[in-house]
Scaffold this motif. Sequence first.
Motif, short mmCIF file in Angstrom:
data_model
loop_
_atom_site.label_atom_id
_atom_site.label_comp_id
_atom_site.label_asym_id
_atom_site.label_seq_id
_atom_site.Cartn_x
_atom_site.Cartn_y
_atom_site.Cartn_z
N GLN A 62 0.01 -3.00 3.24
CA GLN A 62 -0.68 -1.70 2.88
C GLN A 62 -0.61 -0.92 4.25
N ILE A 63 -0.35 0.30 4.12
CA ILE A 63 -0.22 1.34 5.10
C ILE A 63 -1.26 2.58 4.60
N GLN A 64 -1.68 3.42 5.69
CA GLN A 64 -2.36 4.72 5.34
C GLN A 64 -1.27 5.60 4.96
N ALA A 65 -1.44 6.62 4.20
CA ALA A 65 -0.59 7.33 3.57
C ALA A 65 0.02 8.20 4.85
N PRO A 66 1.63 8.40 4.95
CA PRO A 66 2.20 8.74 5.88
C PRO A 66 2.32 10.34 5.64
N HIS A 67 2.47 11.15 6.85
CA HIS A 67 2.71 12.63 6.68
C HIS A 67 4.04 12.95 5.86
N GLU A 68 5.12 12.09 6.21
CA GLU A 68 6.45 12.55 5.71
C GLU A 68 6.84 11.45 4.67
N ASN A 69 7.36 12.02 3.49
CA ASN A 69 7.81 11.57 1.91
C ASN A 69 6.66 10.37 1.82
N GLU A 70 5.37 10.95 1.57
CA GLU A 70 4.33 10.17 1.22
C GLU A 70 4.43 9.30 -0.14
N TYR A 71 5.36 10.21 -1.12
CA TYR A 71 5.25 9.60 -2.30
C TYR A 71 6.23 8.48 -2.37
N LEU A 72 7.12 8.31 -1.57
CA LEU A 72 8.08 6.99 -1.23
C LEU A 72 7.26 5.79 -1.28
N TYR A 73 6.22 5.96 -0.46
CA TYR A 73 5.61 4.69 -0.02
C TYR A 73 4.46 4.15 -1.00
N VAL A 74 4.37 4.90 -2.10
CA VAL A 74 3.45 4.38 -3.15
C VAL A 74 4.06 3.53 -4.02
N ASN A 75 3.45 2.07 -3.92
CA ASN A 75 4.00 1.12 -4.85
C ASN A 75 3.64 0.99 -6.35
N ARG A 76 3.95 0.09 -7.05
CA ARG A 76 3.85 0.06 -8.29
C ARG A 76 2.28 0.01 -8.79
N LYS A 77 1.44 -0.54 -7.62
CA LYS A 77 -0.02 -0.92 -8.00
C LYS A 77 -0.75 0.50 -7.53
N GLY A 78 -0.05 1.56 -6.91
CA GLY A 78 -0.64 2.56 -6.73
C GLY A 78 -1.31 2.84 -5.22
N TYR A 79 -0.79 1.96 -4.31
CA TYR A 79 -1.29 2.17 -2.98
C TYR A 79 -0.06 2.40 -2.08
N HIS A 80 -0.17 3.02 -0.87
CA HIS A 80 0.94 3.02 0.01
C HIS A 80 0.97 1.62 0.88
N SER A 81 2.54 1.43 1.05
CA SER A 81 2.81 0.08 1.37
C SER A 81 4.47 0.31 1.99
N ILE A 82 4.38 -0.60 2.73
CA ILE A 82 5.86 -1.17 3.24
C ILE A 82 6.21 -2.46 2.34
N ASN A 83 7.34 -2.43 1.69
CA ASN A 83 7.91 -3.46 0.84
C ASN A 83 8.66 -4.55 1.86
N VAL A 84 8.14 -5.70 2.11
CA VAL A 84 8.69 -6.66 3.21
C VAL A 84 9.45 -7.77 2.15
N GLN A 85 10.91 -7.90 2.47
CA GLN A 85 11.49 -9.00 2.00
C GLN A 85 11.58 -10.29 2.92
N ILE A 86 11.13 -11.36 2.34
CA ILE A 86 10.98 -12.62 3.18
C ILE A 86 11.55 -13.79 2.60
N ALA A 87 12.54 -14.57 3.32
CA ALA A 87 13.13 -15.59 2.91
C ALA A 87 12.61 -16.77 3.81
N CYS A 88 12.50 -18.02 3.04
CA CYS A 88 11.90 -19.10 4.05
C CYS A 88 12.32 -20.33 3.42
N ASP A 89 12.24 -21.43 4.32
CA ASP A 89 12.58 -22.79 3.87
C ASP A 89 11.51 -23.62 3.64
N ALA A 90 11.70 -24.74 3.30
CA ALA A 90 10.64 -25.48 3.00
C ALA A 90 9.50 -26.25 4.02
#
Length: 249
Positions: A62-90
């Motif tokens: 979760q992040i605070q609402a940015p000044h630029e392109n604010e709408y792009l950061y609103v995720n499907r749960k309704g808050y602003h965020s960075i979507n992070v892809q993570i792959a891990c091993d066992a």
Amino acid sequence: MVRVHRSTACRVIRRVSLALSRRIARYVHLPNEEEAAAMKERFRQASGMPGIVGCIDGTHVQIQAPHENEYLYVNRKGYHSINVQIACDANYKIINLVARWPGSTHDSRILRESGLLQDFEEGRCNGLLLGDSGYPLKRWLMTPLIAPTTDQERSYNTIHSATRSVVERCIGVLKRRFHCLHGEMRMHPERVCTVIAACTVLHNICIAKRIPLPRHHQPPAVPEEDVRQATRPEDIAGRLVRAQLINQL
């Protein structure tokens, strides 16, 4: 308590985060042939599913609402965020990180435009990843069956879900180690991405040094996903590989 001015602390955090993020290629990378063989065996012993080298999932910081392109950061749960892809091993070691996409970006697009996809498509990593139904089925990326009809298929889905939960636990451990990833980060999105990368490097160092996991490191139980809602494409090669896995299980 360290008595320093807030601006001084911010500069120090910024410099340390940049220094760590620049070393990410050293600490966050796909397994070599020997490491991949060890991971396949570890996953096989744990689940009976052969050929698995890692699991993949997305998580939102979760992040605070940015000044630029604010709408792009609103995720499907309704808050602003960075979507992070993570792959891990066992072992909870993170083998791939993508931390640069706004929260509204779908997991499948992040994968499609990542170097991870190219590495597997071009054979630079030999093995299988497990992902949820938000990802496309590939010959190297196994997803759940949308509508299992046999006991074997239902068993595959159950084993797949249980095995894939390792990445959910990895994300839980990462956020438990670094509480800044839990709450709202009041920084520019670019700086947030740098901090995420730095935390990932430190996490993998902890794994390599066998530093004990934080107390209460087990995250909440992962709810079973409703695979009936999946609409991701499934290619023929992926279907064949998945069918072979189902028969082997």
